[in-house]
Write a protein that holds these residues in place. Structure first.
Motif, short mmCIF file in Angstrom:
data_model
loop_
_atom_site.label_atom_id
_atom_site.label_comp_id
_atom_site.label_asym_id
_atom_site.label_seq_id
_atom_site.Cartn_x
_atom_site.Cartn_y
_atom_site.Cartn_z
N ALA A 1 0.84 -1.21 0.00
CA ALA A 1 0.00 0.00 0.00
C ALA A 1 0.87 1.25 0.00
O ALA A 1 0.63 2.20 -0.75
N LYS A 2 1.91 1.24 0.82
CA LYS A 2 2.79 2.41 0.92
C LYS A 2 3.61 2.59 -0.35
O LYS A 2 4.00 3.72 -0.70
N ALA A 3 3.88 1.50 -1.04
CA ALA A 3 4.78 1.54 -2.20
C ALA A 3 4.19 2.30 -3.38
O ALA A 3 4.92 2.57 -4.35
N THR A 4 2.93 2.65 -3.32
CA THR A 4 2.37 3.45 -4.41
C THR A 4 3.18 4.74 -4.60
O THR A 4 3.31 5.23 -5.71
N HIS B 1 10.52 3.30 -9.03
CA HIS B 1 11.00 1.93 -8.78
C HIS B 1 10.05 0.85 -9.27
O HIS B 1 10.38 -0.33 -9.16
N GLY B 2 8.87 1.27 -9.78
CA GLY B 2 7.89 0.28 -10.23
C GLY B 2 7.14 -0.31 -9.05
O GLY B 2 7.73 -0.53 -7.99
N ILE B 3 5.86 -0.60 -9.23
CA ILE B 3 5.12 -1.28 -8.15
C ILE B 3 5.60 -2.74 -8.08
O ILE B 3 5.47 -3.40 -7.05
N ASP B 4 6.24 -3.19 -9.16
CA ASP B 4 6.81 -4.54 -9.19
C ASP B 4 8.31 -4.54 -8.84
O ASP B 4 8.97 -5.57 -8.96
N GLY B 5 8.82 -3.37 -8.45
CA GLY B 5 10.23 -3.32 -8.05
C GLY B 5 11.21 -3.27 -9.20
O GLY B 5 12.42 -3.36 -8.97
#
Lengths: 82, 82
Positions: A9-12, A18-22
């Motif tokens: 959730a925070k990674a948005t 960095h991509g939501i997929d890293g």
């Protein structure tokens, strides 16, 4: 250890670079998928403390709590296990 | 751009911590396989200049030439494309 769902959730707020997929969206931004959790925690804490400097990351990391750091590290570590 | 074969030869000195395959051998060492080349070059140059500090990496990076940095970045970037 951090909470993967809360980290997602925070990674948005990380995803534009960095991509939501890293997987990095910009050449200067590192891939994070599957990165070691300990390294990710240290990197974020070093940006928070000013030990490590980067215009964008210093700004972004200032908004993070200790729990956010743990959760984001758990989330990105959980992705793309190799 | 760097030379992958020369980078692989030089990477023997990185392998104890980062793996010859770019997969970390220690929790505090990041995975490097498939990392963006620009990020790897910047990281090594920041350790060389002292802009970024880490006891082990500061010591290791001091031994590298500009060509070594380019070659190592090309090598680790070439691994584990995702």
């Amino acid at each position: 250890a951090g909470d993967v769902k809360a980290g997602r959730a925070k990674a948005t707020q990380c995803a534009a670079c960095h991509g939501i997929d890293g997987m990095s969206k910009l050449p200067e931004a590192p891939n994070l998928a599957g990165q070691t959790e300990e390294y990710l925690v240290k990197a974020l804490n070093d940006f928070r403390s000013g030990e490590r400097k980067n215009e964008m990351m210093t700004m972004m990391a200032k908004t993070l709590s200790d729990a956010d750091v743990a959760n984001l590290a758990a989330y990105y570590h959980s992705l793309g296990k190799q």
